[in-house]
Enzyme design. Structure first.
Site, mmCIF file in Angstrom:
data_model
loop_
_atom_site.group_PDB
_atom_site.id
_atom_site.type_symbol
_atom_site.label_atom_id
_atom_site.label_comp_id
_atom_site.label_asym_id
_atom_site.label_seq_id
_atom_site.Cartn_x
_atom_site.Cartn_y
_atom_site.Cartn_z
ATOM 1 N N TYR A 82 22.554 -48.818 -25.080
ATOM 2 C CA TYR A 82 21.928 -48.627 -26.393
ATOM 3 C C TYR A 82 22.533 -49.641 -27.348
ATOM 4 O O TYR A 82 23.760 -49.794 -27.395
ATOM 5 C CB TYR A 82 22.195 -47.207 -26.889
ATOM 6 N N ASP A 141 27.765 -56.467 -26.667
ATOM 7 C CA ASP A 141 27.666 -55.465 -27.734
ATOM 8 C C ASP A 141 28.938 -54.625 -27.669
ATOM 9 O O ASP A 141 29.030 -53.673 -26.889
ATOM 10 C CB ASP A 141 26.406 -54.604 -27.528
ATOM 11 N N LYS A 151 31.531 -49.769 -36.181
ATOM 12 C CA LYS A 151 32.380 -48.580 -36.056
ATOM 13 C C LYS A 151 33.825 -48.807 -36.522
ATOM 14 O O LYS A 151 34.119 -48.808 -37.703
ATOM 15 C CB LYS A 151 32.299 -48.048 -34.618
HETATM 16 P P1 KE4 Z 1 24.772 -48.121 -35.615
HETATM 17 O O1 KE4 Z 1 23.528 -48.805 -36.125
HETATM 18 O O2 KE4 Z 1 24.529 -46.665 -35.291
HETATM 19 O O3 KE4 Z 1 25.989 -48.362 -36.519
HETATM 20 O O4 KE4 Z 1 25.188 -48.868 -34.239
HETATM 21 C C1 KE4 Z 1 24.230 -48.948 -33.222
HETATM 22 C C2 KE4 Z 1 24.955 -49.126 -31.898
HETATM 23 C C3 KE4 Z 1 25.007 -50.392 -31.332
HETATM 24 N N1 KE4 Z 1 25.650 -50.600 -30.163
HETATM 25 C C4 KE4 Z 1 26.284 -49.584 -29.525
HETATM 26 C C5 KE4 Z 1 26.991 -49.873 -28.238
HETATM 27 C C6 KE4 Z 1 26.268 -48.274 -30.073
HETATM 28 O O5 KE4 Z 1 26.889 -47.269 -29.413
HETATM 29 C C7 KE4 Z 1 25.605 -48.042 -31.285
HETATM 30 C C8 KE4 Z 1 25.531 -46.669 -31.906
HETATM 31 N N2 KE4 Z 1 26.174 -45.628 -31.191
HETATM 32 C C9 KE4 Z 1 25.606 -44.309 -31.359
HETATM 33 C C10 KE4 Z 1 26.269 -43.296 -30.426
HETATM 34 N N3 KE4 Z 1 26.701 -43.807 -29.207
HETATM 35 C C11 KE4 Z 1 25.730 -43.879 -32.783
HETATM 36 C C12 KE4 Z 1 25.517 -42.404 -33.018
HETATM 37 C C13 KE4 Z 1 24.202 -42.156 -33.700
HETATM 38 O O6 KE4 Z 1 23.206 -42.832 -33.369
HETATM 39 O O7 KE4 Z 1 24.196 -41.261 -34.551
#
Ligand code: KE4
Length: 428
Positions: A143, A238, A266
């Protein structure tokens, strides 16, 4: 009705699903309503009724130093006293960017943004602009945030042009996204060789955590790097989760595999909205205003968010931090494996550093998305609810990671293992 349920009822009237991010609704673990959090300190979360939980969600990764860390809070308070946003350059942006350049081996220049999605979305635009090619390759189960290009249905065993994974995503966008299985070198090599002239980049979570934690097979990342380099295809790591999680240099240092572009998020915001993408000067200088690839953001490099990120990196650069995280995480993994063994329950715990997932119903390695999907998600849901009722807050999905922070003491690790035993006793 408890306060969380009351709050959730109101939330559902004014926000889609009552949440601002789907996974928080806790639907996949059989909860009628999510717990509403009032505050968090160290490794503990407190709900609106002052129930307390040991937290392994860690805000999905950012809170590696623990919640409300005094050093972070004082840095944010100090920044707040000078204002919240200026829309002009500040030294804090330079300081955070300089730390990232210094600590992440492949990054020579970095652009700060506001989320992981912005980072990955911008990274593929940059890759397409730099190579003048359209296609990207991603791996099933990885993701990269919710930008259109990434929302494709999991690909089949062969390289298939992406089909939309969500309404509202136009076919013409995802037709340039090729989704293939993770950890399958045969399909990867065949895909790259077949489509090389049209592929701008491969984007990968070097340690996928969004299908649960699925480590790369021995040599997989090295081959991915070699084949993309030979075919002039950019490699994007990523590291939104693994960046500063697996060590100061992230997965690229851990595995000694250097991507062309790295996405971060994060942890570098210390719980405030920060994302970043960076790489070689030659590539990054393509970004506006120096270069023609456009990307912008009102709050990018925000002084409060960068203050929290800098303070978090202050703590992570102290000696012994990652060794302590490793020791406690290994103890938790071992304890959970022992407990599952005592009940004769199939639960394969997969861990790298301070991120791990227990895949219920599995006793063989989970090496890709199809393996992960065949986990016993019902059992995971039952375990999640039991642990929550006993005061342990796990990720509300089998396909996420649990995170250990510097604030988790030996007492909390031992308590978690004991409560896991009690939870499994309660599950019929
Ligand atoms: P954000 O746009 O949510 O800050 O980051 C997206 C993203 C990009 N790449 C990786 C590997 C990620 O894990 C994420 C977002 N992670 C999720 C949970 N694994 C965020 C939680 C959510 O969507 O509420």
């Amino acid at each position: 009705m408890d306060i969380s349920s009351l709050f959730f009822k109101k939330a559902q009237e004014v926000m889609p699903g009552g949440v601002n991010s789907p996974v928080r609704a806790c639907k996949s673990v059989g909860m009628d309503a999510p717990i509403f959090v009032k505050e968090a300190h160290g490794c503990y979360i407190y709900d609106e009724e002052d129930n307390v939980y040991i937290d392994y969600v860690s805000s999905w990764g950012p809170m590696i130093v623990g919640h409300s860390h005094p050093h972070v809070i004082s840095a944010v308070k100090e920044a707040l006293s000078q204002g919240t946003s200026f829309g002009a350059p500040t030294w804090k942006e330079v300081e955070l960017a300089s730390r990232i350049v210094e600590l992440v081996p492949s990054i020579e220049k970095v652009r700060l943004v506001n989320s992981g999605t912005e980072a990955t979305m911008s990274a593929i635009r940059l890759a397409r602009g730099f190579t003048e090619r359209k296609k990207i390759v991603k791996f099933n189960g990885c993701y990269h945030g919710h930008a259109d290009s990434f929302l494709v249905k999991a690909g089949s065993g062969v390289a298939t042009l992406g089909i939309p994974g969500s309404p509202g995503v136009p076919e013409e966008i995802v037709s340039n996204t090729i989704a293939i299985p993770f950890n399958d070198e045969k399909i990867l090599k065949k895909t790259l060789e077949k489509e090389a002239k049209d592929i701008a980049a491969v984007i990968v979570e070097p340690v996928p955590a969004n299908m649960g934690v699925v480590p790369p097979k021995e040599g997989f990342l090295e081959n991915l790097r070699q084949w993309t380099r030979e075919l002039d295809i950019l490699l994007i790591f990523d590291e939104v989760i693994t960046g500063f999680r697996l060590g100061l240099g992230g997965a690229q240092e851990y595995f000694n595999v250097m991507p062309d572009i790295t996405c971060l998020g994060k942890i570098i915001g210390g719980g405030l909205p920060v994302g970043a993408y960076g790489g070689k000067r030659e590539i990054m200088d393509m970004i506006a205003p120096d270069g023609p690839v456009y990307q912008a953001g009102t709050l990018s490099g925000n002084p409060i968010a960068t203050a929290a990120g800098i303070a978090t990196l202050d703590i992570l650069t102290r000696p012994g931090v990652y060794e302590m995280l490793e020791e406690k995480s290994a103890a938790l993994e071992e304890g959970l494996n022992e407990v599952a063994g005592e009940f004769g329950i199939k639960c394969r715990v997969q861990r790298i550093g301070s991120m791990m997932t227990g895949f219920f119903g599995k006793d063989e390695p989970v090496t890709n998305f199809d393996d992960a999907l065949s986990s016993d998600t019902k059992m995971y849901g039952a375990f999640f609810r039991q642990m929550l009722s006993q005061g342990v807050w796990l990720a509300p999905s089998q396909f996420e990671a649990a995170f250990v922070s510097l604030a988790h003491g030996w007492e909390e690790i031992e308590m978690t293992i004991e409560l896991a035993y009690k939870a499994l006793e309660e599950i019929p």
